[in-house]
Design an enzyme around this catalytic site. Structure first.
Site, PDB file in Angstrom:
ATOM      1  N   TYR A  20     -41.420 108.446 -95.543  1.00  8.03           N
ATOM      2  CA  TYR A  20     -42.664 109.137 -95.250  1.00  8.03           C
ATOM      3  C   TYR A  20     -42.679 110.472 -96.139  1.00  8.03           C
ATOM      4  O   TYR A  20     -41.841 111.021 -96.138  1.00  8.03           O
ATOM      5  CB  TYR A  20     -42.884 109.257 -93.749  1.00  8.03           C
ATOM      6  CG  TYR A  20     -42.825 107.935 -92.941  1.00  8.03           C
ATOM      7  CD1 TYR A  20     -44.254 107.418 -92.611  1.00  8.03           C
ATOM      8  CD2 TYR A  20     -42.046 107.182 -92.594  1.00  8.03           C
ATOM      9  CE1 TYR A  20     -44.473 106.257 -92.114  1.00  8.03           C
ATOM     10  CE2 TYR A  20     -42.023 106.040 -91.994  1.00  8.03           C
ATOM     11  CZ  TYR A  20     -43.312 105.578 -91.670  1.00  8.03           C
ATOM     12  OH  TYR A  20     -43.721 104.392 -91.039  1.00  8.03           O
ATOM     13  N   GLU A  21     -44.055 110.453 -96.518  1.00  6.76           N
ATOM     14  CA  GLU A  21     -44.058 112.045 -97.350  1.00  6.76           C
ATOM     15  C   GLU A  21     -43.954 113.229 -96.476  1.00  6.76           C
ATOM     16  O   GLU A  21     -43.845 113.984 -97.333  1.00  6.76           O
ATOM     17  CB  GLU A  21     -45.517 111.769 -98.179  1.00  6.76           C
ATOM     18  CG  GLU A  21     -46.619 112.009 -97.103  1.00  6.76           C
ATOM     19  CD  GLU A  21     -47.982 111.997 -97.687  1.00  6.76           C
ATOM     20  OE1 GLU A  21     -48.052 111.579 -98.713  1.00  6.76           O
ATOM     21  OE2 GLU A  21     -49.034 112.297 -97.066  1.00  6.76           O
ATOM     22  N   SER A  22     -43.760 112.806 -95.214  1.00  4.95           N
ATOM     23  CA  SER A  22     -43.538 114.356 -94.353  1.00  4.95           C
ATOM     24  C   SER A  22     -42.058 114.817 -94.927  1.00  4.95           C
ATOM     25  O   SER A  22     -41.511 115.645 -94.445  1.00  4.95           O
ATOM     26  CB  SER A  22     -43.458 113.961 -93.159  1.00  4.95           C
ATOM     27  OG  SER A  22     -43.024 112.944 -92.693  1.00  4.95           O
ATOM     28  N   GLY A  23     -41.329 113.831 -95.392  1.00  4.68           N
ATOM     29  CA  GLY A  23     -39.758 113.937 -95.681  1.00  4.68           C
ATOM     30  C   GLY A  23     -38.795 113.217 -94.898  1.00  4.68           C
ATOM     31  O   GLY A  23     -37.558 113.419 -95.033  1.00  4.68           O
ATOM     32  N   GLY A  55     -50.264 113.023-100.574  1.00  4.80           N
ATOM     33  CA  GLY A  55     -49.344 112.535-101.533  1.00  4.80           C
ATOM     34  C   GLY A  55     -49.882 111.433-102.415  1.00  4.80           C
ATOM     35  O   GLY A  55     -48.944 110.536-103.359  1.00  4.80           O
TER      36      GLY A  55
END
Lengths: 271, 245
Positions: B47-50, B127
């Site tokens: 996920y783009e949150s990391g 993102g």
């Protein structure tokens, strides 16, 4: 003044934002990759002239009504990037460099900006860049801090560290406050050393309605309710009046929610 | 079963076990979590949150959910994920949603109307543009309508295939899933209909699109959602606080 209230979904410094609203600050440039409810509330309260961001949604719910209204009525100016560009801007700011190179796609956002490529001195290739972002102040909310100002975070960090290191001044609120040296074994969780931090305040549940890993969960119900509250400009102002201007501080804001309500968010059940 | 559920099931079938997929908010998130519970248990959801290699017990409501963090392999700083994993080609599939799409797979998630004076101001890229550019290929899910399938979209948030041909590196838009059909892209980088969704027709697709989308012959129909797929999707929804999205 340029302000970055950091925290990606997690550890969003709502208590600090609410106090900024209470003190009726104005003409701020607000920066955040994800404006989230925190900036929707600040925009609704009229504290901001300008927004620097990359994703203005209510995570998992939809759009941000106050942000939408401000943009559609031309009440706020925008400086918009992708997430990667936004983080790259902070990397440059944190490193004390004027810009950051990245392989960036050509999009309508890029075409709206002045050309910003540099020539690679080794290959001659054109490399896109983004300018450094250096907030005057970055505000972070953390799970733990000590009396030397060292800040500790576990769980999702997003762009928190870069946002803090890019700022001239870092201010923090913390869930727990410890004497010096007690936290020195938590090396992997250090967000910032105390010498980089100007001030710390002890504010339990200071990220509500967002969450703090290991302590309390996101108040998903409120995130869902916000859409209806904020869609109607009058109802939105009434909410601010009741919950923010109408409370003297974060303690009062929390007691207005009530212990029973907050307990169901707390990991393990009791605060 | 609503259209969204069918779209989630059909797009889940496009994911293969072991792939590294960067999962976007909304239906892509449902689809990826569904695939992981069906035929792709080793799908690496990022996920783009990391968050890397998430194994959520509940269906995450957003990409920064605590449930994603708790069962993940690790949480990376966002900069590290975008710079050192996405930019360097380590993501197999980018899984996106959008408000509008054109024949080259350009996506709009920024604004309806002009940028300066939008009719509807949407969330923006997040993102998505980075993922569209750097993932090895992308899958996009969106409902089919004439406003959404536009000859000219209002804003290019995420780039599709360049004018005059397909992306030369093999990247870019690969599949598009709607409530009417499953689409791919021909050697010129133009969208082509690969299959119809159950109980829909090619005429509906033509009616509901702002340009003429050709079809690949013979035009097949996607197999109906199976009882197993429906059951697992329902069990995924059952993990949500309200029982559904």
């Amino acid at each position: 003044m340029t302000l970055y209230m950091a925290g990606f979904s997690h550890l969003i410094p709502f208590a600090a934002a609410h106090e900024i609203i209470r003190q009726k600050k104005s003409h701020l440039t607000l920066c955040r990759a994800t404006p989230d409810l925190i900036y929707d509330q600040m925009i609704a309260a009229g504290v901001a002239d300008r927004l620097v961001f990359s994703y203005a949604g209510n995570p998992g719910v939809g759009l941000l009504p106050a942000f939408r209204r401000a943009v559609e009525q031309g009440d706020i100016s925008l400086e918009e990037y992708t997430h990667f560009e936004m983080v790259a801007r902070l990397e440059a700011g944190a490193a004390g460099l004027p810009f950051w190179p990245l392989k960036s796609p050509i999009t309508d956002l890029v075409l709206r900006r002045p050309a910003a490529t540099v020539t690679c001195p080794y290959t001659g290739a054109a490399v896109p860049t983004v300018p450094a972002l250096n907030p005057d102040v970055t505000w972070v909310h953390v799970q733990a801090a000590d009396s030397d100002g060292n800040l500790y975070v576990s769980g999702l960090v997003g762009e928190m560290k870069e946002a803090a290191l890019a700022a001239k001044t870092v201010v923090a609120t913390t869930e727990s406050f410890y004497p010096a040296d007690v936290l020195r074994t938590r090396r992997g969780e250090l967000l910032l050393p105390g010498f980089r931090v100007s001030a710390v305040a002890h504010v339990p549940m200071g990220a509500h309605p967002s969450y703090a890993s290991g302590l309390y969960e996101r108040d998903t119900r409120f995130y869902q309710q916000w859409t209806a509250i904020a869609k109607d400009a009058e109802r939105c102002q009434a909410w601010l009046e009741e919950w923010i201007y109408g409370t003297a501080n974060h303690e009062q804001y929390l007691s207005k929610w009530g212990q029973d309500y907050l307990n169901h968010l707390v990991v393990g059940g009791m605060l | 079963m609503n259209n969204r559920d069918v779209m989630a099931i059909i797009s889940a079938r496009l994911l293969e076990d072991q792939q590294r997929v960067l999962v976007g908010v909304g239906t892509p998130n449902v689809a990826a979590n569904l695939a992981k519970r069906l035929h792709a248990p080793n799908l690496v959801m990022i996920y783009e949150s990391g968050i890397i290699d998430a194994r959520p017990k509940k269906l995450p409501l957003s990409i920064g959910d605590g449930t994603l963090v708790e069962e993940s392999l690790a949480v990376l700083p966002m900069g590290e994920l975008f710079s050192q994993y996405l930019q360097t080609g380590w993501i197999d599939i980018g899984f996106l949603g959008a408000a509008q799409i054109d024949s080259r797979g350009n996506l709009n998630s920024t604004t309806i109307g002009s940028y300066e004076h939008p009719t509807i101001r949407l969330a923006g890229s997040g993102g998505a543009a980075d993922i569209a550019h750097h993932a090895r290929r992308t899958i996009t899910i969106l409902p089919h309508s004439r406003e959404r399938f536009a000859a000219k979209i209002d804003f290019v948030t995420s780039p599709g295939h360049p004018p005059g041909g397909c992306r030369t590196d093999g990247g870019g838009p690969w599949r598009v899933v709607t409530d009417l059909g499953l689409f791919g892209f021909d050697s010129e980088g133009e969208m082509i209909c690969l299959s119809l969704m159950p109980s829909h027709t090619y005429e509906e697709i033509l009616d509901m699109s702002g340009w003429h989308i050709p079809f690949q012959s013979p035009l097949s129909v996607v197999p109906d959602p199976s009882p197993e797929e429906i059951r697992v999707l329902q069990s995924l929804y059952d993990t949500l606080p309200g029982g559904a999205l």
